[in-house]
Design a protein around this motif. Structure first.
Motif, PDB file in Angstrom:
ATOM      1  N   UNK A  92      35.768 -21.767  11.223  1.00 15.16           N
ATOM      2  CA  UNK A  92      37.236 -21.634  10.174  1.00 15.16           C
ATOM      3  C   UNK A  92      36.771 -21.922   9.333  1.00 15.16           C
ATOM      4  N   UNK A  93      36.231 -21.592   8.551  1.00 13.60           N
ATOM      5  CA  UNK A  93      35.046 -21.843   7.160  1.00 13.60           C
ATOM      6  C   UNK A  93      34.330 -20.365   6.404  1.00 13.60           C
ATOM      7  N   UNK A  94      34.571 -19.537   5.481  1.00 15.09           N
ATOM      8  CA  UNK A  94      34.246 -18.247   5.922  1.00 15.09           C
ATOM      9  C   UNK A  94      32.993 -18.531   4.173  1.00 15.09           C
ATOM     10  N   UNK A  95      32.778 -19.661   4.338  1.00 10.06           N
ATOM     11  CA  UNK A  95      31.648 -19.331   3.832  1.00 10.06           C
ATOM     12  C   UNK A  95      30.916 -21.335   4.387  1.00 10.06           C
ATOM     13  N   UNK A  96      29.716 -21.859   4.208  1.00  4.26           N
ATOM     14  CA  UNK A  96      29.698 -22.758   4.456  1.00  4.26           C
ATOM     15  C   UNK A  96      29.638 -24.056   3.329  1.00  4.26           C
ATOM     16  N   UNK A  97      29.270 -24.602   3.526  1.00  2.00           N
ATOM     17  CA  UNK A  97      29.197 -26.476   2.251  1.00  2.00           C
ATOM     18  C   UNK A  97      27.742 -25.924   1.607  1.00  2.00           C
ATOM     19  N   UNK A  98      27.026 -25.594   0.927  1.00  2.25           N
ATOM     20  CA  UNK A  98      26.569 -24.763   0.151  1.00  2.25           C
ATOM     21  C   UNK A  98      26.859 -23.010   0.033  1.00  2.25           C
ATOM     22  N   UNK A  99      27.844 -22.782   0.498  1.00  6.87           N
ATOM     23  CA  UNK A  99      28.015 -21.515  -0.372  1.00  6.87           C
ATOM     24  C   UNK A  99      27.973 -20.479   0.491  1.00  6.87           C
ATOM     25  N   UNK A 100      26.622 -20.279   1.629  1.00  9.17           N
ATOM     26  CA  UNK A 100      26.071 -19.445   2.074  1.00  9.17           C
ATOM     27  C   UNK A 100      27.345 -18.648   3.417  1.00  9.17           C
ATOM     28  N   UNK A 101      27.292 -17.149   3.178  1.00  6.50           N
ATOM     29  CA  UNK A 101      27.326 -16.955   4.776  1.00  6.50           C
ATOM     30  C   UNK A 101      26.767 -15.964   4.883  1.00  6.50           C
ATOM     31  N   UNK A 102      25.598 -16.301   5.019  1.00  8.35           N
ATOM     32  CA  UNK A 102      24.391 -15.488   5.518  1.00  8.35           C
ATOM     33  C   UNK A 102      25.011 -14.812   7.252  1.00  8.35           C
ATOM     34  N   UNK A 103      25.445 -15.792   7.678  1.00  7.94           N
ATOM     35  CA  UNK A 103      25.549 -16.208   9.165  1.00  7.94           C
ATOM     36  C   UNK A 103      26.394 -15.087   9.314  1.00  7.94           C
ATOM     37  N   UNK A 104      27.718 -14.941   8.565  1.00  6.77           N
ATOM     38  CA  UNK A 104      28.913 -14.025   8.844  1.00  6.77           C
ATOM     39  C   UNK A 104      28.214 -12.451   8.568  1.00  6.77           C
ATOM     40  N   UNK A 105      27.696 -11.917   8.072  1.00 12.55           N
ATOM     41  CA  UNK A 105      26.925 -10.950   8.118  1.00 12.55           C
ATOM     42  C   UNK A 105      27.556  -9.545   9.789  1.00 12.55           C
TER      43      UNK A 105
END
Length: 185
Positions: A14-27
């Motif tokens: 349920x997160x749009x960005x991880x704890x470090x602010x990255x969302x590279x996994x979401x592309x």
């Protein structure tokens, strides 16, 4: 009358960005991207906060070359063809055509925009979406869950507000991503 739609790509937890602010996994992969393009064709106006606008404005100049995937060129054309409203108290200027800055999120203005439009209004980003949920504006949620658990970060939904959802549609992709479309109840 246009619908007000919150669309997000989130981790399975349920997160749009991880704890470090990255969302590279979401592309999104090509299959998911093509599906997103089909959904986005109905959007006439994108509503963004500053951070989401700073992320999305790159579509004004993408794709950069002939070897880029056709789905990216198609998305860029859809994005450039829509109006954008950026809510920010700090942004001094915008870098894209068809874009304006508003200093405050005014629910009544958004209601009027959707009511007077023959196209949908898309709320981009979980922070702005939280304000729209609290104001009772969101008609529909389009959620893409990717097969990863990131353990924390920016939640896709507001933590301090109950959002009742009625499942309208679902689709599974070869990548393991899942699309869920909900009516907000």
């Amino acid at each position: 009358m246009g619908r007000i739609i919150y669309s997000a790509i989130a981790s399975a937890d349920g997160y749009t960005a991880d704890a470090s602010g990255s969302f590279e996994w979401a592309f999104p992969g090509l299959e998911v991207h093509a599906f997103v393009n089909d959904l986005e064709r109905s959007v006439g106006t994108y509503l963004y906060g500053r951070r989401m606008y700073e992320t999305m404005h790159v579509w004004q100049n993408l794709p950069e070359g002939p070897d880029d995937p056709a789905v990216e060129a198609e998305y860029a054309e859809i994005w450039r063809g829509a109006d954008k409203v950026v809510y920010s108290t700090t942004l001094a200027d915008v870098w894209t055509p068809r874009t304006r800055i508003l200093r405050r999120f005014e629910p009544d203005e958004v209601r009027t925009l959707a009511a007077s439009s023959d196209r949908d209004v898309s709320v981009g980003g979980p922070t702005l979406a939280a304000e729209a949920f609290r104001a009772g504006l969101v008609d529909e949620v389009q959620l893409f869950l990717v097969p990863i658990s990131v353990g924390g970060g920016t939640p896709a939904f507001p933590r301090d507000h109950v959002v009742s959802l009625e499942l309208l549609d679902e689709k599974r992709f070869e990548s393991g991503a899942v699309f869920l479309r909900y009516r907000v109840g």
